[in-house]
Scaffold this motif. Structure first.
Motif, PDB file in Angstrom:
ATOM      1  N   ASP A 145       0.864  -1.063   0.213  1.00  0.00           N
ATOM      2  CA  ASP A 145      -0.082  -0.240  -0.384  1.00  0.00           C
ATOM      3  C   ASP A 145       0.904   0.680  -0.387  1.00  0.00           C
ATOM      4  O   ASP A 145       1.948   1.183   0.303  1.00  0.00           O
ATOM      5  N   LYS A 146       0.709   2.378  -1.731  1.00  0.00           N
ATOM      6  CA  LYS A 146       1.788   3.128  -0.344  1.00  0.00           C
ATOM      7  C   LYS A 146       1.170   3.854   0.046  1.00  0.00           C
ATOM      8  O   LYS A 146       2.353   5.095   0.780  1.00  0.00           O
ATOM      9  N   GLU A 147      -0.254   4.438   1.083  1.00  0.00           N
ATOM     10  CA  GLU A 147      -0.195   4.697   1.761  1.00  0.00           C
ATOM     11  C   GLU A 147       0.362   4.573   3.232  1.00  0.00           C
ATOM     12  O   GLU A 147      -0.046   2.991   3.653  1.00  0.00           O
ATOM     13  N   PRO A 148       0.484   5.292   4.490  1.00  0.00           N
ATOM     14  CA  PRO A 148       1.068   4.167   5.568  1.00  0.00           C
ATOM     15  C   PRO A 148      -0.918   4.231   6.233  1.00  0.00           C
ATOM     16  O   PRO A 148      -1.031   4.092   5.577  1.00  0.00           O
ATOM     17  N   ILE A 149      -0.389   3.012   6.938  1.00  0.00           N
ATOM     18  CA  ILE A 149      -0.916   2.298   8.456  1.00  0.00           C
ATOM     19  C   ILE A 149      -1.664   3.906   8.951  1.00  0.00           C
ATOM     20  O   ILE A 149      -0.888   4.793   9.785  1.00  0.00           O
ATOM     21  N   ILE A 150      -3.364   4.551   9.047  1.00  0.00           N
ATOM     22  CA  ILE A 150      -3.698   4.817   9.888  1.00  0.00           C
ATOM     23  C   ILE A 150      -4.325   4.274  10.918  1.00  0.00           C
ATOM     24  O   ILE A 150      -5.230   3.501  10.900  1.00  0.00           O
ATOM     25  N   PHE A 151      -4.432   4.585  12.366  1.00  0.00           N
ATOM     26  CA  PHE A 151      -4.337   3.982  13.529  1.00  0.00           C
ATOM     27  C   PHE A 151      -5.836   4.770  13.635  1.00  0.00           C
ATOM     28  O   PHE A 151      -5.426   6.439  13.794  1.00  0.00           O
TER      29      PHE A 151
END
Lengths: 327, 327
Positions: free
Chosen positions: B87-93
C-alpha cells in the motif's frame, strides 16, 4: 487568604514567617540544617527524605546513605517536625505473602497518605533503577507492592487522592546513569499493580535553571486553582548539575494539563550547606506539611545530597509568585 | 521430528531445505533479498518487518523509511510470502473513539495473532521512543490502544496467547538515543491498557556477540520444550554495532524463566546485503512463519537497515543447536 489549601489543619507544624526584607517566595528555617552529617551510627548522610503528620506528631521515611555508600530507608520520629530520632535498622518490606524482600538499594522516598494508608514511593532496582512502591498503615509492618514501572525511572510521586477513581502517579523516565535529560509523566492505575494511560505532563525548560531535566518533588497539594506541584529542575554546568526548586499548578481532574508554570526557580542553592557537600549545588524538595487553616507550607528538602533542611512559604505567596512569573 | 511446534499447519509457507554442506542452524533463501531498495514510490528502504499467514495467503506490516528518512508502517500482501505488493499510503490508526491518530514515526513492527485479533507492536513516540500497540481484525480498520509503557522502550513483542489468563509482553527498556545497553523484560496485563508485574528475563551476554544489548525478535513460538524465542544480540565494535540472531527457550507458564539459552549466535551478518547498507552489519529477526506438521520455520529479517530477507530453519535443527550450545 486569597487562595485555599484543600486539606487538613495542622496547627503544630513547624513554621516561621518570611524574614524582614526577603522577597523570595520560599524562605529557609533559621536553624537549618535540621539533620546534619552523621546523624546516627552507620548513617553518614540523611537527605532527600519525606515527613508526614502522624498521630499528633510527625513521622518520616529517610534516605540514609550508609558508610558503604549504599542508601536505605530508615524511619524517623519527631514531636515538632524539626528534631528527629531515627531507627537504626532500615525499614524491612514484606511481599503480599509475608516474605521478606531484600532491596539492593532504596533512595529518595516520598511519603503519601491516601485513604488511611501511607505509601512510600522510592527508587530501587529491578535490574536497573526504577520505582519501588511500599505501603503501611501503622509504620510497623511495611508491604512492598510490585514495581509499578519497568526500568529506568525515578522521582515517583503518588497523588494523595484518587483522580476519576484511579490512582495517579508522577514519574520521571530516566536512564541507567545520571540521566542528562528528563520530563515529568503521569500514569494511572486501578489497583496499584497495573499501570497505564501514561501522559506527558511537563518537559524540561527552555529556561536555563531547568534546562537539563525536571522531576516531581513532594506530593501535589490540592488548592483552589488545582494541584500545586513543587518540582526540581536541573541545569548542567561545566562542573555538574545545579538543582533548584520550581513550581506549577496542574488541573484538578486531569493533572497532565499544566495550567500555570512558573518560569523562575522559587529557590536556588545558595547557603553553605547547599552549595557544598557530597554533591554540591543541590536543593531537592521531597515533602511538604500544610495547614489548611493558615495556608502555611513547610517543605523538607535535601541539601547537597548531604543534609536535610526545612523551607517555608504560604499558599498566597507561592501562587502569587507562580502567576506573576508564569510562562 | 524429535520436537513439536504447537501451532497451525501452513503448507504453503516459503521454505528451502538446508543447503548441502551447510552446518549453520539457520540458512538463507537463495534469492535474497526478498525486498530490495526503493521497493515502491516514496519508500527508500523496507526492512525490520513482520509477515503473517492470512486468508490462505500472506500479509505483513512493513517498516518503510520514507524519503524524509522518517519511518512509517505500510501494509503489504503476498501470495507466496516472497513477492510483496505494498500500500502506498501508511497504515492509519484510530483511537477507541474513532478519531484519527497522528504518529510522529513508527518502526520495527511485530505482528501477532491472538484470539482472532491481529496486534501490531512497534516503536513510536510519546515524548520519547516507546511502544505503540495497535490492533485489527480485518487489516482495514486499525485501532491504536494506549501506549503500554512509559518511554523509553523498544522491541516490544506480544505473546501469541494469554499466559495464566493474562496478556504477556516482552520489551527492552532503552534510552533516548542509540541505547548502548539493554536486557529483555516481561510484563503482564489483564486488559492491554494497564501493565504490571514486570520481570527481568534475559540480560545482555557475557558472550561477545551479544555483549552490548539484546532485544526480543519475532513472537515466541510455542513448542514441546516451552517458548522458542529468537532475539537479536548486538556487539559494539570500534565502528558501531553488529547485530546477530540468538535463540533461547523459556518456560511455558512463566516466560521470565529461561530454560535454555544458546551461547552462540545462530546467524551473523555475512552476506553483502547484511554487511553493507544504511546501517552496516545488522541482521535483525522480526517475524516467523511456522508449519506445525513439518516443523519448518521461516524467519523474516532486516538486513543492514536496508533490505528484507528470508531465512529458514526447522524446529529440530534449532532446538538441537540451542541444547548443544547452551550456557
Amino acid at each position: 487568604m486569597k487562595h485555599t489549601i484543600y486539606g487538613k489543619e495542622l496547627a503544630n507544624m513547624p513554621y516561621q514567617p518570611r524574614p524582614e526584607g526577603s522577597f523570595s517566595p520560599i524562605w529557609r528555617y533559621t536553624e537549618n540544617p535540621v539533620i546534619n552529617r552523621n546523624p546516627f551510627e552507620g548513617a553518614s548522610r540523611v537527605f532527600n527524605s519525606a515527613v508526614i503528620a502522624y498521630e499528633g506528631e510527625f513521622i518520616g521515611v529517610f534516605r540514609a546513605d550508609t558508610t558503604t555508600g549504599i542508601p536505605y530507608l530508615h524511619l524517623g520520629r519527631s514531636k515538632d517536625g524539626i528534631h528527629f530520632s531515627f531507627d537504626k535498622e532500615p525499614i524491612i518490606f514484606y511481599d503480599n505473602k509475608g516474605k521478606k524482600v531484600t532491596l539492593e538499594y532504596a533512595y529518595d522516598p516520598r511519603l503519601v497518605e491516601l485513604e488511611g494508608t501511607y505509601f512510600i514511593i522510592f527508587c530501587t532496582s529491578n535490574h536497573g533503577p526504577t520505582l519501588g512502591l511500599g505501603k503501611t498503615k501503622d509504620f510497623k509492618h511495611f508491604e512492598l507492592i510490585d514495581n509499578p514501572f519497568l526500568p529506568f525511572n525515578r522521582n515517583g510521586v503518588l497523588f494523595p487522592r484518587k483522580i476519576n477513581g484511579q490512582y495517579a502517579m508522577f514519574s520521571r523516565p530516566s536512564d541507567s546513569g545520571h540521566t542528562m535529560f528528563g520530563d515529568i509523566f503521569l500514569s494511572y492505575s486501578k489497583d496499584l499493580e497495573y499501570w497505564g494511560h501514561h501522559r506527558h505532563v511537563m518537559e524540561k525548560g527552555y529556561e536555563w535553571w531547568c534546562g537539563t531535566k525536571i522531576g516531581a518533588g513532594p506530593a501535589p497539594i490540592e488548592c483552589d486553582l488545582g494541584w500545586l506541584v513543587f518540582f526540581h529542575g536541573a541545569n548542567l554546568t561545566c562542573s555538574g548539575l545545579v538543582y533548584c526548586i520550581g513550581a506549577a499548578i496542574v488541573d484538578r481532574d486531569d493533572p497532565s494539563k499544566v495550567l500555570h508554570r512558573c518560569s523562575n526557580f522559587l529557590l536556588a542553592p545558595e547557603e553553605p550547606y547547599e552549595v557544598a557537600g557530597f554533591v554540591p549545588n543541590v536543593l531537592f524538595p521531597v515533602s511538604t506539611l500544610t495547614d489548611a487553616k493558615t495556608g502555611r507550607i513547610a517543605i523538607y528538602a535535601g541539601g547537597a545530597d548531604t543534609i536535610t533542611e526545612l523551607l517555608f512559604t504560604d499558599i498566597d505567596t507561592v501562587i502569587d509568585y507562580i502567576l506573576k512569573n508564569e510562562r
